[in-house]
Write an enzyme that holds these catalytic residues in place. Structure first.
Site, short mmCIF file in Angstrom:
data_model
loop_
_atom_site.label_atom_id
_atom_site.label_comp_id
_atom_site.label_asym_id
_atom_site.label_seq_id
_atom_site.Cartn_x
_atom_site.Cartn_y
_atom_site.Cartn_z
CG HIS A 96 -3.41 5.09 9.05
ND1 HIS A 96 -3.94 6.36 8.95
CD2 HIS A 96 -3.16 4.70 7.77
CE1 HIS A 96 -4.02 6.70 7.67
NE2 HIS A 96 -3.54 5.73 6.93
CG ASP A 147 -0.95 3.66 4.07
OD1 ASP A 147 -1.91 4.15 4.70
OD2 ASP A 147 -0.27 4.30 3.24
CG HIS A 176 -0.11 8.56 6.72
ND1 HIS A 176 0.62 7.40 6.58
CD2 HIS A 176 -1.27 8.32 6.06
CE1 HIS A 176 -0.06 6.52 5.88
NE2 HIS A 176 -1.23 7.04 5.56
C1 OGA Z 1 -3.39 7.45 2.52
C2 OGA Z 1 -3.97 8.32 3.56
C3 OGA Z 1 -4.33 10.62 4.05
C4 OGA Z 1 -4.78 11.81 3.29
O1 OGA Z 1 -3.37 7.88 1.36
O2 OGA Z 1 -2.89 6.38 2.85
O3 OGA Z 1 -4.08 7.90 4.69
O4 OGA Z 1 -4.42 12.92 3.75
N1 OGA Z 1 -4.26 9.55 3.17
O5 OGA Z 1 -5.48 11.68 2.28
MN MN Z 2 -2.97 5.95 4.87
#
Ligand code: OGA
Ligand code: MN
Length: 287
Positions: free
Chosen positions: A103, A105, A257
């Site tokens: 995704h 954010d 990510h």
């Molecule tokens: C975020 C997320 C991924 C993680 O912080 O937006 O998706 O690895 N984190 O914690």
């Molecule tokens: Mn995220």
């Protein structure tokens, strides 16, 4: 000591040294970091054992901050901080692998964030990496036919479907009526122009993009599936292996990510994020 910016791994990640993020930045250093961010999309800082106040203060160099519509995940002391902790922290509800699917954010809001700044606090000895995909490179590598099909189109993003899927897996509390009312469809360009770099990025993600406008359901589903599989290919992905007190900041308009799994029966994983407000997204001009 002067700032160093060193490319690591893929072409869209740099490690930044020579700066102490617990201290206020002078305007020249802040400008150098902003420039490095637009040039690289993802910046990694090592060994930055900063307090929550310092994390918030550093983040303000890049714009205004926003919270999250699931307020139970926000730090009680610093509502600008989203807590992603398997144990919970600062009064925030525990959350295992908050982003364990591809995704960008908060693309389910009308104006998605410009970027996020994540502080790794407690890191499991195995698992719990974060994968990042380069959505400039993913766009550039598409064939001309696909580019012609998506240039100028809009996609629908929505949080409800994803959130409800997570509640069914037991990973989220039931949504409130207010949240459901807030999480309506929003429209974003499928290919955007990042105003800070001038570059074109593919802007659809498995987490929140539900359809592409102007196509029938079957065609839209098939195209999205193809675009997701394409942009998640290893050649576009950097895997960040966390060390305690790493800070990783990503440009949310040109990266996606996904957190990888870890054993939360054995280990704690605690991360804290600030989120920089964005500006209205711009459609990229057709090629
Ligand atoms: C975020 C997320 C991924 C993680 O912080 O937006 O998706 O690895 N984190 O914690
Ligand atoms: Mn995220």
């Amino acid at each position: 000591m002067s700032l160093s910016v060193t490319r690591i791994g893929k072409s869209f990640v740099a490690e930044v040294g020579g700066v102490d993020l617990s201290q206020p930045l002078d305007s020249e250093t802040a400008e150098q970091i902003r420039q490095a961010w637009w040039d690289n999309s993802i910046l990694v800082f090592r060994d930055q054992d900063i307090t929550d106040e310092q994390h918030v203060a550093f983040s303000h160099n890049f714009g205004e901050l926003q919270g999250h519509s699931v307020t139970a995940w926000l730090s009680r002391d610093h509502p600008e901080i989203l807590v992603l902790s398997s144990k919970g922290r600062s009064g925030a509800m525990p959350l295992k692998n908050g982003g364990a699917y591809w995704h960008s954010d908060i693309t389910y809001e009308a104006v998605p964030p410009m970027g996020s700044i994540l502080h790794g606090i407690t890191i499991p000895p195995e698992g719990g990496d974060t994968l990042y995909a380069d959505m400039y490179a993913a766009y550039d590598a598409l064939d001309d036919e696909t580019k012609a099909l998506i240039d100028g189109r809009m996609a629908i993003h929505n949080y409800q479907l994803r959130y409800i899927k997570m509640t069914e897996g037991g990973a989220r509390p039931a949504p409130t009526a207010e949240q459901l009312a807030e999480w309506q469809d929003v429209r974003h360009p499928v290919v955007l122009k990042n105003p800070d770099s001038g570059r074109k990025a593919l802007f659809v993600n498995e987490g929140f993009t539900v359809s592409i406008e102007g196509l029938g359901k079957e065609e839209s589903d098939a195209l999205l599936e193809k675009l997701f599989a394409h942009s998640e290919k290893p050649e576009f992905v950097y895997a960040h292996k966390w060390r305690p007190h790493d800070i990783v900041m990503w440009d949310n308009r040109c990266t996606m990510h996904s957190a990888t799994d870890f054993d939360d029966n054995k280990y704690e994983r605690t991360m804290q994020r600030t989120t920089i407000k964005g500006t209205a997204l711009q459609q990229a001009a057709a090629a």
